[in-house]
Scaffold this motif. Structure first.
Motif, mmCIF file in Angstrom:
data_model
loop_
_atom_site.group_PDB
_atom_site.id
_atom_site.type_symbol
_atom_site.label_atom_id
_atom_site.label_comp_id
_atom_site.label_asym_id
_atom_site.label_seq_id
_atom_site.Cartn_x
_atom_site.Cartn_y
_atom_site.Cartn_z
ATOM 1 N N ASP A 158 7.310 6.879 2.256
ATOM 2 C CA ASP A 158 7.260 5.502 2.761
ATOM 3 C C ASP A 158 7.855 4.499 1.778
ATOM 4 O OD1 ASP A 158 5.945 6.322 5.101
ATOM 5 O OD2 ASP A 158 3.998 6.245 4.104
ATOM 6 N N GLY A 159 8.108 4.911 0.531
ATOM 7 C CA GLY A 159 8.655 4.002 -0.468
ATOM 8 C C GLY A 159 7.783 3.936 -1.701
ATOM 9 N N TRP A 160 7.962 2.897 -2.493
ATOM 10 C CA TRP A 160 7.147 2.695 -3.695
ATOM 11 C C TRP A 160 5.710 2.384 -3.286
ATOM 12 C CZ3 TRP A 160 10.714 -1.176 -6.803
ATOM 13 C CH2 TRP A 160 11.805 -0.466 -7.299
ATOM 14 N N GLN A 161 4.777 3.052 -3.938
ATOM 15 C CA GLN A 161 3.364 2.804 -3.653
ATOM 16 C C GLN A 161 2.836 1.688 -4.563
ATOM 17 O OE1 GLN A 161 1.513 4.265 -1.147
ATOM 18 N NE2 GLN A 161 3.542 5.024 -0.598
ATOM 19 N N PRO A 162 2.215 0.647 -3.998
ATOM 20 C CA PRO A 162 1.600 -0.377 -4.856
ATOM 21 C C PRO A 162 0.529 0.245 -5.744
ATOM 22 C CG PRO A 162 1.632 -1.071 -2.538
ATOM 23 C CD PRO A 162 1.999 0.376 -2.566
ATOM 24 N N ILE A 163 0.259 -0.399 -6.849
ATOM 25 C CA ILE A 163 -0.859 0.016 -7.707
ATOM 26 C C ILE A 163 -2.104 -0.678 -7.177
ATOM 27 C CG2 ILE A 163 -1.743 0.131 -10.065
ATOM 28 C CD1 ILE A 163 0.892 1.619 -9.676
ATOM 29 N N TYR A 164 -3.138 0.099 -6.894
ATOM 30 C CA TYR A 164 -4.319 -0.462 -6.222
ATOM 31 C C TYR A 164 -5.438 -0.753 -7.217
ATOM 32 C CZ TYR A 164 -2.352 0.177 -1.616
ATOM 33 O OH TYR A 164 -1.548 0.068 -0.507
ATOM 34 N N VAL A 165 -5.962 -1.989 -7.128
ATOM 35 C CA VAL A 165 -7.162 -2.375 -7.866
ATOM 36 C C VAL A 165 -8.364 -1.766 -7.164
ATOM 37 C CG1 VAL A 165 -8.583 -4.319 -8.649
ATOM 38 C CG2 VAL A 165 -6.087 -4.539 -8.583
ATOM 39 N N ASN A 166 -8.373 -1.869 -5.859
ATOM 40 C CA ASN A 166 -9.344 -1.201 -5.005
ATOM 41 C C ASN A 166 -8.666 -0.925 -3.669
ATOM 42 O OD1 ASN A 166 -9.587 -3.699 -3.504
ATOM 43 N ND2 ASN A 166 -10.918 -4.417 -5.161
ATOM 44 N N GLU A 167 -9.384 -0.410 -2.709
ATOM 45 C CA GLU A 167 -8.743 0.078 -1.479
ATOM 46 C C GLU A 167 -8.054 -1.010 -0.669
ATOM 47 O OE1 GLU A 167 -12.785 0.046 1.315
ATOM 48 O OE2 GLU A 167 -11.838 1.938 0.749
ATOM 49 N N ASN A 168 -8.429 -2.278 -0.858
ATOM 50 C CA ASN A 168 -7.796 -3.336 -0.065
ATOM 51 C C ASN A 168 -7.078 -4.390 -0.920
ATOM 52 O OD1 ASN A 168 -10.256 -4.376 -1.040
ATOM 53 N ND2 ASN A 168 -10.405 -5.857 0.629
ATOM 54 N N MET B 236 2.192 -5.137 -7.059
ATOM 55 C CA MET B 236 3.504 -4.646 -7.478
ATOM 56 C C MET B 236 4.122 -5.642 -8.456
ATOM 57 S SD MET B 236 5.794 -2.386 -7.615
ATOM 58 C CE MET B 236 5.133 -1.221 -6.412
ATOM 59 N N SER B 237 4.686 -5.108 -9.539
ATOM 60 C CA SER B 237 5.277 -5.941 -10.588
ATOM 61 C C SER B 237 6.313 -5.128 -11.345
ATOM 62 C CB SER B 237 4.189 -6.427 -11.556
ATOM 63 O OG SER B 237 4.754 -7.013 -12.712
ATOM 64 N N ILE B 238 7.305 -5.803 -11.907
ATOM 65 C CA ILE B 238 8.259 -5.113 -12.781
ATOM 66 C C ILE B 238 7.552 -4.563 -14.019
ATOM 67 C CG2 ILE B 238 8.928 -7.164 -14.116
ATOM 68 C CD1 ILE B 238 11.783 -6.041 -14.198
ATOM 69 N N GLY B 239 6.381 -5.120 -14.330
ATOM 70 C CA GLY B 239 5.599 -4.629 -15.468
ATOM 71 C C GLY B 239 5.213 -3.165 -15.341
ATOM 72 N N PHE B 240 5.188 -2.641 -14.099
ATOM 73 C CA PHE B 240 4.876 -1.230 -13.873
ATOM 74 C C PHE B 240 6.117 -0.343 -13.998
ATOM 75 C CE2 PHE B 240 1.724 -3.242 -10.761
ATOM 76 C CZ PHE B 240 0.707 -3.291 -11.705
ATOM 77 N N LEU B 241 7.294 -0.965 -14.086
ATOM 78 C CA LEU B 241 8.545 -0.211 -14.035
ATOM 79 C C LEU B 241 9.238 -0.097 -15.388
ATOM 80 C CD1 LEU B 241 9.989 -1.832 -10.775
ATOM 81 C CD2 LEU B 241 8.739 0.323 -10.961
ATOM 82 N N LEU C 129 10.617 -6.201 -1.491
ATOM 83 C CA LEU C 129 10.318 -6.569 -0.102
ATOM 84 C C LEU C 129 10.614 -5.443 0.877
ATOM 85 C CD1 LEU C 129 11.721 -10.222 -0.054
ATOM 86 C CD2 LEU C 129 9.342 -9.512 -0.297
ATOM 87 N N THR C 130 11.587 -4.581 0.533
ATOM 88 C CA THR C 130 11.988 -3.534 1.481
ATOM 89 C C THR C 130 11.433 -2.154 1.139
ATOM 90 O OG1 THR C 130 14.049 -3.148 0.238
ATOM 91 C CG2 THR C 130 14.140 -4.717 2.072
ATOM 92 N N ASP C 131 11.269 -1.857 -0.150
ATOM 93 C CA ASP C 131 10.949 -0.484 -0.564
ATOM 94 C C ASP C 131 9.482 -0.260 -0.917
ATOM 95 O OD1 ASP C 131 13.609 -0.170 -0.241
ATOM 96 O OD2 ASP C 131 14.091 0.362 -2.302
ATOM 97 N N VAL C 132 8.699 -1.332 -1.034
ATOM 98 C CA VAL C 132 7.274 -1.161 -1.359
ATOM 99 C C VAL C 132 6.491 -0.912 -0.073
ATOM 100 C CG1 VAL C 132 5.220 -2.233 -2.354
ATOM 101 C CG2 VAL C 132 7.460 -2.629 -3.399
ATOM 102 N N ALA C 133 5.685 0.123 -0.080
ATOM 103 C CA ALA C 133 4.913 0.511 1.111
ATOM 104 C C ALA C 133 3.621 -0.308 1.193
ATOM 105 C CB ALA C 133 4.604 2.006 1.058
ATOM 106 N N TRP C 134 3.804 -1.593 1.528
ATOM 107 C CA TRP C 134 2.624 -2.469 1.611
ATOM 108 C C TRP C 134 1.702 -2.088 2.761
ATOM 109 C CZ3 TRP C 134 1.755 -5.271 -2.500
ATOM 110 C CH2 TRP C 134 2.810 -5.797 -3.255
ATOM 111 N N GLY C 135 2.283 -1.594 3.847
ATOM 112 C CA GLY C 135 1.486 -1.300 5.024
ATOM 113 C C GLY C 135 1.067 -2.585 5.722
#
Length: 352
Positions: free
Chosen positions: A152-162, A166-171, A194-200
């Motif tokens: 689905d693309g780049w997975q966001p880093i989750y603090v919790n389930e909801n 996403m940040s360049i700091g992770f890259l 905006l296009t590649d992150v799998a925000w859902g």
């Protein structure tokens, strides 16, 4: 011998002619299908395509519902940003956090708004487009985390389930390494976010921006122009040196047709942790955010004081609601969220 040479030359010429005709045909086929991709679904018959020089001006465009958009160039923008539109259609509310001035606490405000909205039961994404100075990973307690890809693309880093981030700091590998990028490279990464992150499916996407009105701001506003967004929260501090730059940010919003949801006055006085006495460290000599809001007919969402608990909660990567729920700052943040939800016709999904 001569005849054989002539025959070979003729064969070579015929092969060249054949290859030229073949590739011209292939090019025409590619152009034909490319033009079909440029044609909106509700376009008139014989539409020249949204990216054509004749877009909106040919006889075939008369009476088309897209004619005005094609004439203004918006039709081309819609085609170019179709992938962004599709991705962002799953996000109900998109809110920028802006300020013309650096150091006023945009990232603090962005992170705390994201935390508290998530605590109220909403599905929230926090996008950090401050390419050269990403603070969000630390403020969310996510330093050192890495982005992973899936189908689905780049997975966001989750603090919790909801609550995803996403940040360049992770890259980047070296957190203290300077990011020295020109505009096009910044724009490319923002588009990827905006296009590649799998925000859902999200209720809110909070977009933390750098100070000023430069590449990052122009890019994010242009990219989201074709996708419904709620607008911006503008952050300032009380003193005129901040307000003078924030007024330029308001001008930017007006020129780009970005709705301003309201203004937050951050660092609005210091609250003593011992006696709770309030002192105006940054004196509002020209009236602070309140006078500015009256001048531009904007809503003052709230005033957040300087409290040591706010600093410590951000350094620890925690919500002020969790770290110091009884603090004045926590109460102000919750009040601001209540006003925003009311203005956006939303109700908390769960009580805290």
């Amino acid at each position: 011998m001569i005849i054989n040479n002539l025959m070979n030359q003729m064969k070579i010429m015929l092969i060249k002619i054949f290859l030229i005709l073949y590739f011209q045909k292939q090019l025409l086929i590619i152009q034909f299908f490319s033009s079909l991709m440029d044609i909106p679904d509700n376009a008139n018959q014989h539409c020249p395509g949204a990216q054509s020089e004749a877009a909106g001006m040919s006889d075939a465009c008369k009476g088309c519902p897209n004619q005005q958009a094609c004439q203004s160039g918006e039709g081309k923008l819609l085609i170019e940003n179709q992938d962004i539109i599709e991705k962002m259609s799953k996000i109900k509310h998109k809110i920028f956090v802006l300020s013309g001035k650096g150091g006023v606490g945009k990232s603090t405000v962005s992170s705390q708004l994201a935390y508290i909205l998530a605590e109220k039961g909403f599905d929230v994404g926090l996008l950090d487009v401050d390419i050269c100075g990403p603070s969000i990973p630390r403020m969310m307690g996510l330093e050192g985390r890495e982005v992973h890809s899936s189908n689905d693309g780049w997975q966001p880093i989750y603090v919790n389930e909801n609550l995803g981030v996403m940040s360049i700091g992770f890259l980047i590998d070296q957190q203290d390494e300077a990011i020295i990028w020109r505009g096009p490279r910044k724009n490319g990464l923002i588009r990827q976010f905006l296009t590649d992150v799998a925000w859902g499916d999200l209720d809110f996407l909070i977009i933390d921006t750098p100070p000023g009105t430069s590449d990052e701001h122009i890019s994010i506003v242009q990219y989201l122009k074709s996708s419904p967004q709620d607008g911006a929260i503008v952050v300032t501090t009380p003193q005129e040196v901040s307000l003078s730059d924030v007024r330029k940010e308001i001008s930017f919003c007006l020129k780009t047709n970005t709705q301003i949801l309201g203004v937050i006055e951050n660092m609005s006085g210091f609250v003593c942790p011992n006696c709770s006495h309030h002192t105006d460290i940054f004196k509002p000599v020209t009236g602070g955010a309140e006078v500015m809001c009256n001048k531009y007919n904007l809503k003052l969402l709230g005033k957040i004081p300087l409290e040591p608990q706010v600093l410590v909660s951000c350094e620890k990567g925690q919500s002020i609601n969790v770290f110091a729920k009884e603090s004045i700052a926590a109460k102000q943040y919750n009040s601001i969220i209540d006003v925003l939800l009311r203005d956006l016709n939303e109700q908390p999904k769960q009580t805290q």
